[in-house]
Design an enzyme around this catalytic site. Structure first.
Site, PDB file in Angstrom:
ATOM      1  N   TYR A  44      -5.005   7.747  -6.427  1.00 41.23           N
ATOM      2  CA  TYR A  44      -4.010   6.853  -5.814  1.00 41.23           C
ATOM      3  C   TYR A  44      -4.449   6.421  -4.416  1.00 41.23           C
ATOM      4  O   TYR A  44      -4.413   5.234  -4.071  1.00 41.23           O
ATOM      5  CB  TYR A  44      -2.665   7.579  -5.771  1.00 41.23           C
TER       6      TYR A  44
ATOM      7  N   SER B 218       0.865  -1.181   0.000  1.00 41.43           N
ATOM      8  CA  SER B 218       0.000   0.000   0.000  1.00 41.43           C
ATOM      9  C   SER B 218       0.902   1.231   0.000  1.00 41.43           C
ATOM     10  O   SER B 218       1.927   1.270  -0.703  1.00 41.43           O
ATOM     11  CB  SER B 218      -0.942  -0.044   1.205  1.00 41.43           C
TER      12      SER B 218
ATOM     13  N   LYS C 132      -5.256   2.646  -2.985  1.00 39.21           N
ATOM     14  CA  LYS C 132      -4.514   2.049  -1.868  1.00 39.21           C
ATOM     15  C   LYS C 132      -5.415   1.812  -0.646  1.00 39.21           C
ATOM     16  O   LYS C 132      -5.211   0.855   0.091  1.00 39.21           O
ATOM     17  CB  LYS C 132      -3.309   2.931  -1.499  1.00 39.21           C
TER      18      LYS C 132
HETATM   19  N1  LIG Z   1       8.191   5.046  -4.328  1.00 36.61           N
HETATM   20  C1  LIG Z   1       7.377   5.561  -3.427  1.00 36.61           C
HETATM   21  O1  LIG Z   1       7.532   6.720  -2.997  1.00 36.61           O
HETATM   22  C2  LIG Z   1       6.247   4.722  -2.871  1.00 36.61           C
HETATM   23  C3  LIG Z   1       5.656   5.133  -1.670  1.00 36.61           C
HETATM   24  C4  LIG Z   1       4.620   4.374  -1.146  1.00 36.61           C
HETATM   25  C5  LIG Z   1       4.190   3.239  -1.807  1.00 36.61           C
HETATM   26  N2  LIG Z   1       4.781   2.867  -2.975  1.00 36.61           N
HETATM   27  C6  LIG Z   1       4.261   1.668  -3.649  1.00 36.61           C
HETATM   28  O2  LIG Z   1       5.304   0.731  -3.784  1.00 36.61           O
HETATM   29  C7  LIG Z   1       5.113  -0.046  -4.956  1.00 36.61           C
HETATM   30  C8  LIG Z   1       6.386  -0.034  -5.797  1.00 36.61           C
HETATM   31  O3  LIG Z   1       6.664   1.313  -6.138  1.00 36.61           O
HETATM   32  P1  LIG Z   1       8.095   1.751  -6.723  1.00 36.61           P
HETATM   33  O4  LIG Z   1       8.307   3.137  -6.277  1.00 36.61           O
HETATM   34  O5  LIG Z   1       9.101   0.724  -6.465  1.00 36.61           O
HETATM   35  O6  LIG Z   1       7.694   1.815  -8.282  1.00 36.61           O
HETATM   36  P2  LIG Z   1       8.568   1.665  -9.602  1.00 36.61           P
HETATM   37  O7  LIG Z   1      10.002   1.896  -9.373  1.00 36.61           O
HETATM   38  O8  LIG Z   1       7.857   2.504 -10.629  1.00 36.61           O
HETATM   39  O9  LIG Z   1       8.319   0.131  -9.968  1.00 36.61           O
HETATM   40  C9  LIG Z   1       7.022  -0.291 -10.306  1.00 36.61           C
HETATM   41  C10 LIG Z   1       7.088  -1.741 -10.739  1.00 36.61           C
HETATM   42  O10 LIG Z   1       5.767  -2.159 -11.079  1.00 36.61           O
HETATM   43  C11 LIG Z   1       5.756  -2.681 -12.405  1.00 36.61           C
HETATM   44  N3  LIG Z   1       4.461  -2.413 -13.019  1.00 36.61           N
HETATM   45  C12 LIG Z   1       3.859  -1.219 -13.233  1.00 36.61           C
HETATM   46  N4  LIG Z   1       2.688  -1.376 -13.840  1.00 36.61           N
HETATM   47  C13 LIG Z   1       2.522  -2.710 -14.010  1.00 36.61           C
HETATM   48  C14 LIG Z   1       1.508  -3.491 -14.597  1.00 36.61           C
HETATM   49  N5  LIG Z   1       0.410  -2.938 -15.139  1.00 36.61           N
HETATM   50  N6  LIG Z   1       1.652  -4.837 -14.616  1.00 36.61           N
HETATM   51  C15 LIG Z   1       2.758  -5.421 -14.074  1.00 36.61           C
HETATM   52  N7  LIG Z   1       3.748  -4.729 -13.512  1.00 36.61           N
HETATM   53  C16 LIG Z   1       3.636  -3.381 -13.487  1.00 36.61           C
HETATM   54  C17 LIG Z   1       6.907  -1.940 -13.098  1.00 36.61           C
HETATM   55  O11 LIG Z   1       7.429  -2.610 -14.240  1.00 36.61           O
HETATM   56  P3  LIG Z   1       6.876  -2.326 -15.735  1.00 36.61           P
HETATM   57  O12 LIG Z   1       6.714  -0.846 -15.868  1.00 36.61           O
HETATM   58  O13 LIG Z   1       7.879  -2.922 -16.643  1.00 36.61           O
HETATM   59  O14 LIG Z   1       5.574  -3.048 -15.806  1.00 36.61           O
HETATM   60  C18 LIG Z   1       7.941  -1.957 -11.980  1.00 36.61           C
HETATM   61  O15 LIG Z   1       8.568  -3.212 -11.915  1.00 36.61           O
HETATM   62  C19 LIG Z   1       3.896   0.549  -5.661  1.00 36.61           C
HETATM   63  O16 LIG Z   1       2.759  -0.214  -5.340  1.00 36.61           O
HETATM   64  C20 LIG Z   1       3.774   1.929  -5.058  1.00 36.61           C
HETATM   65  O17 LIG Z   1       2.443   2.396  -5.081  1.00 36.61           O
HETATM   66  C21 LIG Z   1       5.801   3.578  -3.520  1.00 36.61           C
END
Ligand SMILES: NC(=O)c1ccc[n+]([C@@H]2O[C@H](COP(=O)([O-])OP(=O)(O)OC[C@H]3O[C@@H](n4cnc5c(N)ncnc54)[C@H](OP(=O)(O)O)[C@@H]3O)[C@@H](O)[C@H]2O)c1
Length: 329
Positions: free
Chosen positions: A190, A176, A194
């Site tokens: 978003y 989340s 979540k």
């Molecule tokens: N970074 C933050 O600040 C933050 C904070 C709180 C929560 N989160 C949560 O943590 C999780 C990971 O975030 P992150 O920051 O690591 O993101 P990220 O670096 O953008 O990585 C996202 C990953 O999800 C994959 N993805 C996206 N759309 C997809 C789809 N339709 N089907 C299959 N795979 C998909 C992407 O690969 P492809 O594009 O190749 O599909 C990538 O591997 C997310 O759920 C995000 O909401 C992030």
């Protein structure tokens, strides 16, 4: 003499009451505490080619798990596979699929074999005021973050249930966000996606507890990942100001907290000290496996509600200030 007796009686009561509460909580907490082993078990991570998912794959591989990762871009998956092999010597299985496509997800899950620990981590985040944001983009965020999670769980659950007797406790964890604990300006789509995961997780835990499957929800703050870099290009200024109240973590730090929380079977997994406070303030009717945490939640409930109101006071203050600055310009 009577005053001295009264003093000792009050002191005894003061000591006994917390002990009694602790004892009561240790009896009533549900689900019961559980440990989820990672070593030599099959960990399947969606969104495992980048950011938090990639860091999770690295850490679980270095702890001796068998890893599968799924995301859309085969190039990013190959890159991730090579990076993990280089740092851990372990080969991960890769699956190119879009979580919005149930058939593709089902094929990947079938090919990967029985899953012990499913980490539904994929996510997209585009911050924008609802009035400005196109409905197509709202749908995209809900589809990937929420419907994509349903697709993954639906595809995984039958196999996970079947294999529980021989393979020990199973785990389904959902990535989340702190924006899934409190609604934040600029995150209507978003936050909705979540918050939806929380309802999914709370209900699902009740449905699968009898199958020895344990559900976790991870609530990271801003985390330094490629996804955040992309998001920051379009983020409304006010969203940045509000989100900055919780400091950004690295993907490795979040992955460590997430993996530790999954292994200890926690239902709610906060990632930093603000996250712990936020989780306690928003505990509501959610399950709690630790009687010590349950004790802190019960004792601190009143003061945390006050802190939450102070947070809202500060938040609405920022919104008012920003509106006044806009009107002045
Ligand atoms: N970074 C933050 O600040 C933050 C904070 C709180 C929560 N989160 C949560 O943590 C999780 C990971 O975030 P992150 O920051 O690591 O993101 P990220 O670096 O953008 O990585 C996202 C990953 O999800 C994959 N993805 C996206 N759309 C997809 C789809 N339709 N089907 C299959 N795979 C998909 C992407 O690969 P492809 O594009 O190749 O599909 C990538 O591997 C997310 O759920 C995000 O909401 C992030």
């Amino acid at each position: 003499m009577a005053i001295v007796n009264l003093f000792y009686m009050s002191l005894l009561l003061l000591l006994l009451l917390p002990l009694l509460l602790l004892f009561l909580l240790s009896i009533i907490i549900r689900p019961r505490p559980v440990q989820i082993p990672i070593k030599k078990r099959h960990v399947f991570i969606t969104g495992g080619s980048s950011g938090i998912g990639l860091a999770l794959a690295h850490q679980a591989a270095s702890e001796g798990a068998r890893i599968s990762i799924l995301s859309r871009s085969i190039d990013k998956l190959e890159e991730a596979k090579n990076a993990i092999r280089l740092s851990t010597g372990i080969d991960v299985a890769i699956f190119a699929a879009d979580v919005r496509d149930f058939e593709a997800v089902q094929r990947a899950v079938d090919e990967a074999g029985p899953i012990d620990v499913l980490i539904v981590n994929q996510g997209v985040f585009v911050a924008q005021e609802l009035e400005e944001q196109k409905l197509d983009e709202v749908r995209f965020i809900i589809d990937v973050n929420l419907m994509g999670s349903f697709n993954m769980i639906k595809a995984t659950l039958p196999g996970m249930k079947r294999s529980r007797k021989d393979r020990g406790p199973g785990s389904i964890s959902l990535m989340s966000s702190q924006a899934g604990q409190v609604g934040i300006y600029g995150y209507t789509a978003y936050s909705a996606s979540k918050f939806g995961l929380r309802g999914l997780a709370e209900a699902l835990q009740q449905e699968v507890i009898g199958d020895n499957i344990h559900v976790s929800l991870v609530f990271p703050p801003d985390t330094k990942t490629p996804g955040l870099v992309e998001e920051n290009k379009r983020k409304p200024q006010l969203t940045s100001i509000i989100a900055a109240s919780s400091s950004a973590m690295t993907a490795d730090e979040v992955a460590k907290k997430a993996l530790d929380g999954i292994k200890s079977g926690s239902f709610i997994i906060p990632c930093n000290s603000e996250g712990i406070l936020l989780s306690m303030a928003t505990a509501g009717l959610s399950p709690q496996r630790s009687y010590l945490m349950a004790f802190v939640e019960v004792v601190a409930a009143g003061i945390l509600r006050f802190a939450a109101l102070c947070f809202q006071w500060n938040l609405y203050g920022s919104i008012e200030k920003s509106r006044m600055q806009k009107n002045y310009r």
